[in-house]
Write a protein that holds these residues in place. Structure first.
Motif, PDB file in Angstrom:
ATOM      1  N   SER A 146      12.330  -1.779   4.019  1.00 45.40           N
ATOM      2  CA  SER A 146      12.039  -1.796   2.589  1.00 45.40           C
ATOM      3  C   SER A 146      10.526  -1.869   2.350  1.00 45.40           C
ATOM      4  CB  SER A 146      12.715  -3.003   1.928  1.00 45.40           C
ATOM      5  OG  SER A 146      12.058  -4.204   2.295  1.00 45.40           O
ATOM      6  N   TYR A 147      10.149  -1.463   1.186  1.00 46.80           N
ATOM      7  CA  TYR A 147       8.743  -1.513   0.765  1.00 46.80           C
ATOM      8  C   TYR A 147       8.237  -2.954   0.835  1.00 46.80           C
ATOM      9  CZ  TYR A 147       4.737  -0.731  -2.358  1.00 46.80           C
ATOM     10  OH  TYR A 147       3.482  -0.658  -2.896  1.00 46.80           O
ATOM     11  N   ARG A 148       9.044  -3.872   0.327  1.00 48.90           N
ATOM     12  CA  ARG A 148       8.660  -5.293   0.328  1.00 48.90           C
ATOM     13  C   ARG A 148       8.481  -5.808   1.743  1.00 48.90           C
ATOM     14  NH1 ARG A 148       8.949 -10.417   0.028  1.00 48.90           N
ATOM     15  NH2 ARG A 148       9.904 -11.964  -1.202  1.00 48.90           N
ATOM     16  N   ARG A 149       9.413  -5.471   2.639  1.00 46.02           N
ATOM     17  CA  ARG A 149       9.324  -5.911   4.034  1.00 46.02           C
ATOM     18  C   ARG A 149       8.051  -5.377   4.677  1.00 46.02           C
ATOM     19  NH1 ARG A 149       9.769  -9.224   8.070  1.00 46.02           N
ATOM     20  NH2 ARG A 149      10.546  -8.375  10.003  1.00 46.02           N
ATOM     21  N   ALA A 150       7.722  -4.125   4.414  1.00 47.52           N
ATOM     22  CA  ALA A 150       6.503  -3.533   4.974  1.00 47.52           C
ATOM     23  C   ALA A 150       5.273  -4.310   4.513  1.00 47.52           C
ATOM     24  CB  ALA A 150       6.397  -2.067   4.568  1.00 47.52           C
ATOM     25  N   TRP A 151       5.213  -4.654   3.253  1.00 46.59           N
ATOM     26  CA  TRP A 151       4.056  -5.397   2.747  1.00 46.59           C
ATOM     27  C   TRP A 151       4.011  -6.819   3.276  1.00 46.59           C
ATOM     28  CZ3 TRP A 151      -0.311  -3.598   1.500  1.00 46.59           C
ATOM     29  CH2 TRP A 151      -0.405  -2.321   0.966  1.00 46.59           C
ATOM     30  N   LEU A 152       5.162  -7.428   3.496  1.00 44.07           N
ATOM     31  CA  LEU A 152       5.185  -8.762   4.105  1.00 44.07           C
ATOM     32  C   LEU A 152       4.643  -8.712   5.534  1.00 44.07           C
ATOM     33  CD1 LEU A 152       8.606 -10.141   2.803  1.00 44.07           C
ATOM     34  CD2 LEU A 152       6.312 -10.905   2.146  1.00 44.07           C
ATOM     35  N   LEU A 153       5.000  -7.666   6.274  1.00 42.26           N
ATOM     36  CA  LEU A 153       4.481  -7.504   7.635  1.00 42.26           C
ATOM     37  C   LEU A 153       2.973  -7.250   7.625  1.00 42.26           C
ATOM     38  CD1 LEU A 153       7.368  -5.414   9.198  1.00 42.26           C
ATOM     39  CD2 LEU A 153       6.770  -7.794   9.715  1.00 42.26           C
ATOM     40  N   LEU A 166       0.069  -9.518   9.347  1.00 48.15           N
ATOM     41  CA  LEU A 166      -1.000  -8.995  10.201  1.00 48.15           C
ATOM     42  C   LEU A 166      -2.367  -9.385   9.658  1.00 48.15           C
ATOM     43  CD1 LEU A 166       0.316  -5.421  11.045  1.00 48.15           C
ATOM     44  CD2 LEU A 166      -0.119  -7.274  12.671  1.00 48.15           C
ATOM     45  N   ASN A 167      -2.557  -9.246   8.366  1.00 47.26           N
ATOM     46  CA  ASN A 167      -3.854  -9.561   7.762  1.00 47.26           C
ATOM     47  C   ASN A 167      -4.248 -11.023   7.959  1.00 47.26           C
ATOM     48  OD1 ASN A 167      -4.604  -7.025   6.871  1.00 47.26           O
ATOM     49  ND2 ASN A 167      -3.716  -7.285   4.848  1.00 47.26           N
ATOM     50  N   THR A 168      -3.266 -11.905   8.033  1.00 50.16           N
ATOM     51  CA  THR A 168      -3.586 -13.320   8.218  1.00 50.16           C
ATOM     52  C   THR A 168      -3.608 -13.728   9.689  1.00 50.16           C
ATOM     53  OG1 THR A 168      -1.271 -13.954   7.920  1.00 50.16           O
ATOM     54  CG2 THR A 168      -2.684 -13.975   5.963  1.00 50.16           C
ATOM     55  N   SER A 169      -3.223 -12.827  10.585  1.00 49.90           N
ATOM     56  CA  SER A 169      -3.170 -13.141  12.013  1.00 49.90           C
ATOM     57  C   SER A 169      -4.450 -12.768  12.757  1.00 49.90           C
ATOM     58  CB  SER A 169      -1.988 -12.418  12.663  1.00 49.90           C
ATOM     59  OG  SER A 169      -0.773 -12.879  12.125  1.00 49.90           O
ATOM     60  N   PHE A 170      -5.345 -12.097  12.118  1.00 55.24           N
ATOM     61  CA  PHE A 170      -6.589 -11.666  12.747  1.00 55.24           C
ATOM     62  C   PHE A 170      -7.779 -12.291  12.032  1.00 55.24           C
ATOM     63  CE2 PHE A 170      -3.562  -8.640  14.308  1.00 55.24           C
ATOM     64  CZ  PHE A 170      -4.012  -8.325  15.576  1.00 55.24           C
ATOM     65  N   THR A 171      -8.957 -12.063  12.574  1.00 51.28           N
ATOM     66  CA  THR A 171     -10.166 -12.660  11.999  1.00 51.28           C
ATOM     67  C   THR A 171     -10.545 -12.037  10.663  1.00 51.28           C
ATOM     68  OG1 THR A 171     -11.556 -11.151  13.279  1.00 51.28           O
ATOM     69  CG2 THR A 171     -11.091 -13.304  14.246  1.00 51.28           C
ATOM     70  N   GLY A 172      -9.932 -10.931  10.334  1.00 50.42           N
ATOM     71  CA  GLY A 172     -10.178 -10.258   9.065  1.00 50.42           C
ATOM     72  C   GLY A 172      -8.979  -9.408   8.710  1.00 50.42           C
ATOM     73  N   ARG A 173      -9.049  -8.780   7.563  1.00 56.75           N
ATOM     74  CA  ARG A 173      -7.938  -7.953   7.103  1.00 56.75           C
ATOM     75  C   ARG A 173      -7.884  -6.651   7.908  1.00 56.75           C
ATOM     76  NH1 ARG A 173      -5.762  -9.810   2.640  1.00 56.75           N
ATOM     77  NH2 ARG A 173      -4.965  -7.859   1.833  1.00 56.75           N
ATOM     78  N   LEU A 174      -6.655  -6.215   8.240  1.00 57.74           N
ATOM     79  CA  LEU A 174      -6.458  -4.937   8.923  1.00 57.74           C
ATOM     80  C   LEU A 174      -6.185  -3.825   7.928  1.00 57.74           C
ATOM     81  CD1 LEU A 174      -4.205  -5.949  11.963  1.00 57.74           C
ATOM     82  CD2 LEU A 174      -6.679  -6.072  11.722  1.00 57.74           C
ATOM     83  N   VAL A 175      -5.592  -4.196   6.805  1.00 60.51           N
ATOM     84  CA  VAL A 175      -5.235  -3.224   5.765  1.00 60.51           C
ATOM     85  C   VAL A 175      -5.816  -3.711   4.444  1.00 60.51           C
ATOM     86  CG1 VAL A 175      -3.332  -2.128   4.513  1.00 60.51           C
ATOM     87  CG2 VAL A 175      -3.099  -2.604   6.960  1.00 60.51           C
ATOM     88  N   ALA A 176      -6.509  -2.819   3.767  1.00 56.33           N
ATOM     89  CA  ALA A 176      -7.036  -3.122   2.433  1.00 56.33           C
ATOM     90  C   ALA A 176      -6.195  -2.350   1.423  1.00 56.33           C
ATOM     91  CB  ALA A 176      -8.499  -2.706   2.335  1.00 56.33           C
ATOM     92  N   ALA A 177      -5.750  -3.025   0.413  1.00 58.81           N
ATOM     93  CA  ALA A 177      -4.900  -2.398  -0.601  1.00 58.81           C
ATOM     94  C   ALA A 177      -5.595  -2.420  -1.948  1.00 58.81           C
ATOM     95  CB  ALA A 177      -3.567  -3.123  -0.686  1.00 58.81           C
ATOM     96  N   LYS A 178      -5.394  -1.355  -2.697  1.00 63.26           N
ATOM     97  CA  LYS A 178      -5.899  -1.278  -4.059  1.00 63.26           C
ATOM     98  C   LYS A 178      -4.687  -1.169  -4.970  1.00 63.26           C
ATOM     99  CE  LYS A 178      -8.849   1.208  -7.187  1.00 63.26           C
ATOM    100  NZ  LYS A 178      -9.476   2.459  -7.530  1.00 63.26           N
ATOM    101  N   ALA A 179      -4.638  -2.042  -5.959  1.00 61.65           N
ATOM    102  CA  ALA A 179      -3.496  -2.058  -6.883  1.00 61.65           C
ATOM    103  C   ALA A 179      -3.393  -0.747  -7.640  1.00 61.65           C
ATOM    104  CB  ALA A 179      -3.637  -3.225  -7.853  1.00 61.65           C
TER     105      ALA A 179
END
Length: 83
Positions: free
Chosen positions: A2-9, A13-26
């Motif tokens: 699901s879309y929601r599951r993908a964003w949760l993953l 990931l973004n909180t598991s590394f020293t910085g964000r891996l994916v940047a999102a624009k609303a």
């Protein structure tokens, strides 16, 4: 998935590394989008290198043929330990 599951993953990931891996624009009139950050590209490159290297490792079947035969009674003992 699901879309929601993908964003949760992605958030995980973004909180598991020293910085964000994916940047999102609303979204909005122009629509939203997501892009890999430079760190995300670096992690992806390292992952693909590890994946390629893993493909060069012996397969489990090859490893199994190299393993010592199981000692008599070892399977029953393992089953007791697992219980």
């Amino acid at each position: 998935m699901s879309y929601r599951r993908a964003w949760l993953l992605i958030d995980d990931l973004n909180t598991s590394f020293t910085g964000r891996l994916v940047a999102a624009k609303a979204g909005g009139t122009a629509g939203g989008h997501a892009t890999l950050t430079p760190l995300g590209r670096q992690v992806l490159t390292l992952y693909r290198e590890a994946e390629a290297a893993a493909g060069e490792l012996p397969t489990l079947g090859q490893l199994d043929r190299l393993a010592a035969p199981e000692a008599p009674g070892a399977a029953a003992e393992q089953e007791r330990e697992d219980a």
